[in-house]
Design a protein around this motif. Structure first.
Motif, mmCIF file in Angstrom:
data_model
loop_
_atom_site.group_PDB
_atom_site.id
_atom_site.type_symbol
_atom_site.label_atom_id
_atom_site.label_comp_id
_atom_site.label_asym_id
_atom_site.label_seq_id
_atom_site.Cartn_x
_atom_site.Cartn_y
_atom_site.Cartn_z
ATOM 1 N N LYS A 155 0.820 -1.218 0.000
ATOM 2 C CA LYS A 155 0.000 0.000 0.000
ATOM 3 C C LYS A 155 0.853 1.267 0.000
ATOM 4 C CE LYS A 155 -4.160 -2.075 1.782
ATOM 5 N NZ LYS A 155 -5.038 -2.276 2.930
ATOM 6 N N PRO A 156 0.271 2.373 -0.464
ATOM 7 C CA PRO A 156 1.074 3.596 -0.632
ATOM 8 C C PRO A 156 1.739 4.063 0.649
ATOM 9 C CG PRO A 156 -1.174 3.891 -1.489
ATOM 10 C CD PRO A 156 -1.121 2.545 -0.862
ATOM 11 N N TRP A 157 1.080 3.874 1.790
ATOM 12 C CA TRP A 157 1.657 4.414 3.020
ATOM 13 C C TRP A 157 2.831 3.610 3.544
ATOM 14 C CZ3 TRP A 157 0.508 1.206 7.319
ATOM 15 C CH2 TRP A 157 -0.567 0.334 7.160
ATOM 16 N N THR A 158 3.192 2.542 2.846
ATOM 17 C CA THR A 158 4.390 1.825 3.272
ATOM 18 C C THR A 158 5.626 2.407 2.596
ATOM 19 O OG1 THR A 158 4.343 0.192 1.502
ATOM 20 C CG2 THR A 158 3.051 -0.295 3.470
ATOM 21 N N LYS A 159 5.444 3.453 1.794
ATOM 22 C CA LYS A 159 6.591 4.011 1.076
ATOM 23 C C LYS A 159 6.928 5.410 1.538
ATOM 24 C CE LYS A 159 5.517 1.097 -2.766
ATOM 25 N NZ LYS A 159 4.918 0.951 -4.081
ATOM 26 N N LEU A 160 6.406 5.773 2.694
ATOM 27 C CA LEU A 160 6.604 7.127 3.184
ATOM 28 C C LEU A 160 8.045 7.373 3.599
ATOM 29 C CD1 LEU A 160 3.523 7.772 5.464
ATOM 30 C CD2 LEU A 160 4.030 8.794 3.255
#
Lengths: 315, 315
Positions: free
Chosen positions: B256-261
């Protein structure tokens, strides 16, 4: 909402059964529904197994396993209930179908809490007749012991729904955290996943085993985090200047290369490493025995920690 | 290494004083050195303040505050010591200068542990005459209560040094975690920083306050992590299939996108938000009073949790 009211539990997997245990221990009447074969038998077995933990936590005087009723249709479960907790599998299509049925048969003033960890209330309440009474009410395993529940309203949720829900969860000895903006994964899971991603990197890169990651948490930060979260912990570590000093000192570390890591690829090799690590760590002890030990510990810990939690508006 | 030996503590800030408290409580003789004005007076005040916590944890019979000696030169501190704990400011040039002096005056068989959180043993031992006896021995605040210490050797560290160091830290009631590969930030701080980065994002994006982040940890995962780390916790949450089931179910969330913050920019606005949040949360209670409360809690928690920690090779 007083304790004389009736709660419906829709879906009796690990989370649904955890809710049933908590509701029963608080002296509520519970009506459960799950279409799976043998669901009632399984739930009653689980409740019997966790009952000593619930007694250890302290029960309502009129708490009884006999106050659980299983019914054979969703309609029967929800039609006379004041509060409905939905715990069906974490798939948007399944949740929306079930919620449409709940919405159809529930009393208009009944409140519907979804245990979803990843779907927003705005999504769940779309197309319902009474969307204003739907919220996310996301608990943590084991639900019958851990007090945290995240409450998130959607665009169509009424303010009174949130107020009533908050009071309800407080009345069953929980710590509701009301989150005012919808966000993927809510708050607690995002924090846990961040740590989990880094843990997977450390295992994937061969730095430490899963057991060593666990030790690095248990014997250090974990002991502190049962009483104080990361912010207040750092505030105390900063001396008289508190957090102001900490941000000056550790702010620069946020620029280091390892703060830009994406999650590692979950390859078969990494999976096996993680699974094997846990199996070795658990040894010959069956999971149910580890669960009993965990529950006994958590009950004693909760008894201890309540005197030490900071006074907080989350209560 | 038996308890009759003498330990030198070089640098008496928060960490150095924490070590002194632990060493004294274990009945060791401690020789301390810190060139700062008033260092001895400050240390003796701190040790007196934390002594009740140390008594609560359980002390060696011959433990005494009188077994602490301050000396006025580094040479005097290290020349007759069997174990030397270095805790000078976290700057490579300062640490290397001090370690060169320690190396010059210490007995060749003395072991040198550095409390560094961010510099590798390989870097620290460069240019020393006896680099083989240098390791990183990174503790956690409050050092006199939390049992975790990360031990990391450098390229030139002798195997016997690590063995002796591990036994020494075990003998003073610690849980040494030996890390076999050098990595920036070692292990525990990387895990904590990962969670911390996500917490800063959540505050920066206006999702929750610092106090709410703390609540999201305390009332949920924090309670579990005092007994079981993230891996074994997930292993238990996966039912009979354990971690295998969990990875199937939650693996996809890693995409998911929030794992790339990346870490958020530490702007003045974010800093103030975080500082103010902590100050409001702490209320009118002075930090020293919060510390006393934390210590009392940790002492009681340690007493409880020792019966429940999993049997582990990290012991």
């Amino acid at each position: 909402m007083s304790h004389s009211k009736t709660v419906a539990v829709i879906g009796t997997g690990v989370i649904g059964n955890g809710w049933i245990g908590r509701f029963l221990a608080q002296g509520l009447d519970v009506i459960a529904f799950d279409p799976a074969e043998g669901a009632e038998k399984h739930t009653r077995k689980v409740i019997k197994q966790i009952w000593p933990s619930l007694e250890g936590l302290g029960m309502a005087e009129d708490a009884s396993q006999d106050r659980l009723t299983f019914v054979s249709t969703l309609k029967e479960a929800v039609q006379s209930s004041d509060f409905i907790q939905e715990n069906v599998p974490e798939r948007e299509d399944i949740k929306k179908t079930v919620l449409t049925s709940i919405d159809q048969y529930a009393k208009p003033e009944a409140i519907i809490g979804s245990s979803t960890s990843g779907i927003t209330a705005t999504t769940l309440q779309q197309d319902l007749q009474h969307p204003g009474r739907v919220i996310v009410a996301h608990p943590f395993n084991p639900v019958y012991i851990l007090p945290l529940v995240e409450l998130v309203g959607g665009e169509a949720t009424d303010g009174t729904t949130m107020e009533k829900a908050k009071k309800f969860y407080q009345s069953i000895e929980m710590k509701p955290l009301v989150i005012n903006k919808e966000i993927e994964g809510h708050v607690a899971d995002r924090l846990m996943e961040a740590l989990w991603r880094e843990a997977l990197h450390l295992v994937n890169d061969g730095i430490v085993t899963t057991e060593e990651v666990d030790a690095a948490i248990i014997y250090g930060a974990g002991l502190r985090w049962a009483q104080m979260g990361p912010f207040l912990t750092f505030h105390l570590a900063g001396g008289e200047q508190g957090m102001r000093h900490m941000l000056e000192q550790f702010g620069p570390a946020l620029k280091k290369p390892w703060t830009k890591l994406e999650a590692p690829e979950l390859t078969d090799e990494l999976k096996e490493k993680v699974i094997e690590g846990c199996e070795i760590h658990a040894g010959d002890v069956p999971i149910s025995e580890l669960e009993d030990k965990r529950n006994e510990f958590l009950v004693r810990l909760l008894d201890l920690v309540e005197d030490y939690w900071p006074n907080s508006k989350i209560s």
